[in-house]
Scaffold this motif. Sequence first.
Motif, PDB file in Angstrom:
ATOM      1  N   LEU A  92       0.817  -1.224   0.000  1.00  0.00           N
ATOM      2  CA  LEU A  92       0.000   0.000   0.000  1.00  0.00           C
ATOM      3  C   LEU A  92       0.847   1.269   0.000  1.00  0.00           C
ATOM      4  O   LEU A  92       0.348   2.353  -0.303  1.00  0.00           O
ATOM      5  CB  LEU A  92      -0.966  -0.006   1.189  1.00  0.00           C
ATOM      6  CG  LEU A  92      -2.074  -1.062   1.074  1.00  0.00           C
ATOM      7  CD1 LEU A  92      -2.928  -1.094   2.330  1.00  0.00           C
ATOM      8  CD2 LEU A  92      -2.951  -0.815  -0.154  1.00  0.00           C
ATOM      9  N   GLN A  93       2.116   1.134   0.332  1.00  0.00           N
ATOM     10  CA  GLN A  93       3.002   2.307   0.269  1.00  0.00           C
ATOM     11  C   GLN A  93       3.724   2.395  -1.077  1.00  0.00           C
ATOM     12  O   GLN A  93       4.571   3.259  -1.282  1.00  0.00           O
ATOM     13  CB  GLN A  93       4.004   2.269   1.421  1.00  0.00           C
ATOM     14  CG  GLN A  93       3.328   2.509   2.766  1.00  0.00           C
ATOM     15  CD  GLN A  93       4.301   2.487   3.911  1.00  0.00           C
ATOM     16  OE1 GLN A  93       5.245   3.259   3.959  1.00  0.00           O
ATOM     17  NE2 GLN A  93       4.082   1.584   4.859  1.00  0.00           N
ATOM     18  N   LEU A 225       8.281   0.333   7.217  1.00  0.00           N
ATOM     19  CA  LEU A 225       8.492   1.782   7.321  1.00  0.00           C
ATOM     20  C   LEU A 225       9.244   2.248   6.083  1.00  0.00           C
ATOM     21  O   LEU A 225      10.337   1.749   5.789  1.00  0.00           O
ATOM     22  CB  LEU A 225       9.301   2.103   8.586  1.00  0.00           C
ATOM     23  CG  LEU A 225       9.596   3.590   8.808  1.00  0.00           C
ATOM     24  CD1 LEU A 225       8.312   4.382   9.047  1.00  0.00           C
ATOM     25  CD2 LEU A 225      10.539   3.767  10.001  1.00  0.00           C
ATOM     26  N   LYS A 226       8.652   3.209   5.378  1.00  0.00           N
ATOM     27  CA  LYS A 226       9.230   3.680   4.114  1.00  0.00           C
ATOM     28  C   LYS A 226       9.534   5.173   4.214  1.00  0.00           C
ATOM     29  O   LYS A 226       8.628   5.968   4.495  1.00  0.00           O
ATOM     30  CB  LYS A 226       8.236   3.409   2.980  1.00  0.00           C
ATOM     31  CG  LYS A 226       8.678   3.876   1.603  1.00  0.00           C
ATOM     32  CD  LYS A 226       7.685   3.424   0.530  1.00  0.00           C
ATOM     33  CE  LYS A 226       8.104   3.881  -0.852  1.00  0.00           C
ATOM     34  NZ  LYS A 226       7.154   3.467  -1.895  1.00  0.00           N
ATOM     35  N   LEU A 227      10.775   5.541   3.981  1.00  0.00           N
ATOM     36  CA  LEU A 227      11.172   6.954   4.007  1.00  0.00           C
ATOM     37  C   LEU A 227      11.450   7.393   2.568  1.00  0.00           C
ATOM     38  O   LEU A 227      12.190   6.727   1.847  1.00  0.00           O
ATOM     39  CB  LEU A 227      12.417   7.142   4.873  1.00  0.00           C
ATOM     40  CG  LEU A 227      12.314   6.594   6.304  1.00  0.00           C
ATOM     41  CD1 LEU A 227      13.606   6.868   7.068  1.00  0.00           C
ATOM     42  CD2 LEU A 227      11.120   7.205   7.044  1.00  0.00           C
ATOM     43  N   ARG A 228      10.876   8.511   2.170  1.00  0.00           N
ATOM     44  CA  ARG A 228      10.971   8.956   0.780  1.00  0.00           C
ATOM     45  C   ARG A 228      10.855  10.467   0.694  1.00  0.00           C
ATOM     46  O   ARG A 228      10.517  11.119   1.680  1.00  0.00           O
ATOM     47  CB  ARG A 228       9.883   8.283  -0.056  1.00  0.00           C
ATOM     48  CG  ARG A 228       8.525   8.318   0.631  1.00  0.00           C
ATOM     49  CD  ARG A 228       7.506   7.419  -0.026  1.00  0.00           C
ATOM     50  NE  ARG A 228       6.434   7.087   0.894  1.00  0.00           N
ATOM     51  CZ  ARG A 228       5.293   6.523   0.549  1.00  0.00           C
ATOM     52  NH1 ARG A 228       5.068   6.211  -0.699  1.00  0.00           N
ATOM     53  NH2 ARG A 228       4.374   6.260   1.436  1.00  0.00           N
ATOM     54  N   ASP A 229      11.107  11.000  -0.485  1.00  0.00           N
ATOM     55  CA  ASP A 229      11.120  12.452  -0.632  1.00  0.00           C
ATOM     56  C   ASP A 229       9.750  13.091  -0.489  1.00  0.00           C
ATOM     57  O   ASP A 229       9.628  14.262  -0.151  1.00  0.00           O
ATOM     58  CB  ASP A 229      11.712  12.837  -1.991  1.00  0.00           C
ATOM     59  CG  ASP A 229      13.236  12.778  -1.972  1.00  0.00           C
ATOM     60  OD1 ASP A 229      13.823  13.005  -0.902  1.00  0.00           O
ATOM     61  OD2 ASP A 229      13.837  12.494  -3.024  1.00  0.00           O
ATOM     62  N   ALA A 231       5.312  12.082   0.460  1.00  0.00           N
ATOM     63  CA  ALA A 231       4.543  11.098   1.231  1.00  0.00           C
ATOM     64  C   ALA A 231       3.893  10.017   0.390  1.00  0.00           C
ATOM     65  O   ALA A 231       3.550   8.957   0.891  1.00  0.00           O
ATOM     66  CB  ALA A 231       3.492  11.812   2.061  1.00  0.00           C
ATOM     67  N   SER A 232       3.662  10.252  -0.909  1.00  0.00           N
ATOM     68  CA  SER A 232       3.038   9.194  -1.704  1.00  0.00           C
ATOM     69  C   SER A 232       3.601   9.208  -3.115  1.00  0.00           C
ATOM     70  O   SER A 232       4.226  10.184  -3.537  1.00  0.00           O
ATOM     71  CB  SER A 232       1.518   9.388  -1.741  1.00  0.00           C
ATOM     72  OG  SER A 232       1.191  10.456  -2.584  1.00  0.00           O
ATOM     73  N   LEU A 237      13.742   6.002  -0.322  1.00  0.00           N
ATOM     74  CA  LEU A 237      15.169   6.319  -0.152  1.00  0.00           C
ATOM     75  C   LEU A 237      15.761   5.281   0.791  1.00  0.00           C
ATOM     76  O   LEU A 237      16.899   4.857   0.653  1.00  0.00           O
ATOM     77  CB  LEU A 237      15.331   7.722   0.434  1.00  0.00           C
ATOM     78  CG  LEU A 237      15.096   8.873  -0.542  1.00  0.00           C
ATOM     79  CD1 LEU A 237      15.053  10.199   0.209  1.00  0.00           C
ATOM     80  CD2 LEU A 237      16.153   8.905  -1.642  1.00  0.00           C
ATOM     81  N   ALA A 238      14.966   4.909   1.779  1.00  0.00           N
ATOM     82  CA  ALA A 238      15.322   3.812   2.691  1.00  0.00           C
ATOM     83  C   ALA A 238      14.018   3.260   3.243  1.00  0.00           C
ATOM     84  O   ALA A 238      13.074   4.012   3.490  1.00  0.00           O
ATOM     85  CB  ALA A 238      16.198   4.319   3.829  1.00  0.00           C
ATOM     86  N   SER A 239      13.967   1.951   3.393  1.00  0.00           N
ATOM     87  CA  SER A 239      12.787   1.359   4.028  1.00  0.00           C
ATOM     88  C   SER A 239      13.229   0.155   4.842  1.00  0.00           C
ATOM     89  O   SER A 239      14.310  -0.408   4.608  1.00  0.00           O
ATOM     90  CB  SER A 239      11.737   0.952   2.985  1.00  0.00           C
ATOM     91  OG  SER A 239      12.175  -0.159   2.238  1.00  0.00           O
TER      92      SER A 239
END
Length: 324
Positions: A92-93, A225-229, A231-232, A237-239
Motif C-alpha cells: 500500500l506504500q 516503514l518507508k522513508l521517501r522524498d 509522502a506518496s 530512499l530507505a525502508s
Amino acid sequence: MESFTYVRATDVAGAVSSADAKFIAGGTTLLDLMKLDVERPARLVDINRIGLDGIERLPDGRLKIGALVRNSDLAHHEVVKADYAVLSEALLQGASAQLRNMATTGGNLLQRTRCMYFRNTAMACNKREPGTGCSAIEGDNRSLAILGTSKDCIATNPSDMNVALTALEAVVTIQGKAGSREVKIGDFFLLPGTTPHVETVVAPGELITHVTLPAARKGSKQVYLKLRDRASYEFALASAAVVAEVEGEKISYIRVALGGVGTKPWRSHEAEAGLLHHAADGASFHRAAAMAVREARPQSENGFKVELTKRCIAHALTLATRNG
Ligand SMILES: Cc1cc2nc3c(=O)[nH]c(=O)nc-3n(C[C@H](O)[C@H](O)[C@H](O)COP(=O)(O)OP(=O)(O)OC[C@H]3O[C@@H](n4cnc5c(N)ncnc54)[C@H](O)[C@@H]3O)c2cc1C
Ligand code: SF4
C-alpha cells in the motif's frame, strides 16, 4: 518502439516464451520501458488469462499467492492484512492506487531499477547494455544503493513488496521447460557483480507461477516503514520491513529487511544477530542499526543514506516491539 508480435496465452502450458520474448502481466514496468526503447522484445506473451490469480491457504498453514494476483487484491486480502501485515503495508506504500490495481505479484518481483541512466538510452549503462560503463558512479546517484554495489552497477532494487517478502522468507515457484522449481527469496535476487544485467535466477522464457509464504507467526508484530522524498507515489530512499516477537523483555524472533539502499532487497543478518536474545530497547535497536550499515559503500551523493537507514531501522524496531 520497434515492432513486435503479440500472443495471448490462455493457460500455463501455453505461456511459453523464448529468449527474445517477454511475458506481459500488468504492463506497468514493461510497457513503460518499451516506450523508452529500453526493452525491445520481439514477442509479447500476454499471461493475464492463464489463471494464477488466486490466494489460497494451504493445509499446512502456508499462503500460496498466484503470480497474477494484483497488488491491490493482495494488500487488501483478509489473511494478508491479519497475518502478513508487513506485506500489506509495503504494497500500500508502493506506487499509486491505479498502478496497484494493474501491477501483479510476478511483475513486481521482476520490476527493473529506476536508475535514471538505465532508463535513458543516450547514457552508458552496464545493466541495459553490458560493457558500456556506469554513468551513475560519477553522476547522479543520490537515490542509488549503498549496500551490495559493485564497480559496474550501484542501482537499487526499487520494490517495496520484495522487501516484505524477504522479511517473510517467501518462496518463489518458477516454471521452466524442464519443470517447476522453488527458490527461496534470499536466493532469488542476484548481486550486480560484473553482470548487473542478470538480476534474478529467472532464466529467459521461465514463468513465475506463484509465491508461497510460510505459515503465519501469530505472535509476531510486523512493520513496514518507508522513508521517501514525498509522502506518496514515490520510491523509497530507505525502508525497513520488520517481523518481531518479544518474550519477556527480550527479542525471541526477528527478521529485518531493507529497501531503497541495496542492489537487491536486503536481508540484514547483521541487524538480526545484534537483536536476537537481546533486550527490546533503544540501545539494542541503535546498535543493530549500526551493524546493518557497517559494510555500506556510499557514493558521492548518497552518504546521507547511511544515517537515514540507521534511523529507519531503529524506528521500525521501536514500532514493531512497543506494547499495544
Ligand atoms: C510511476 C510509477 C511509480 C511506481 N512506484 C512504485 C513504488 O513506490 N514501489 C514499488 O514497489 N513499485 C513501484 N512501481 C513499480 C510497480 O510496482 C511495478 O511496475 C509493478 O509491480 C510491475 O508489475 P506488472 O504486473 O505491471 O509487471 P509487467 O510490467 O507486466 O512485467 C514486469 C516484468 O516482469 C515480467 N513478468 C511479469 N509477470 C511474470 C511472470 N509471472 N513470470 C515471469 N515474468 C513475468 C515481464 O516480462 C517484465 O519483464 C511504480 C511504477 C510506476 C510506473
Ligand atoms: S547504476 Fe546500474 S543501472 Fe544505473 S547506470 Fe550504472 S549500471 Fe546502469
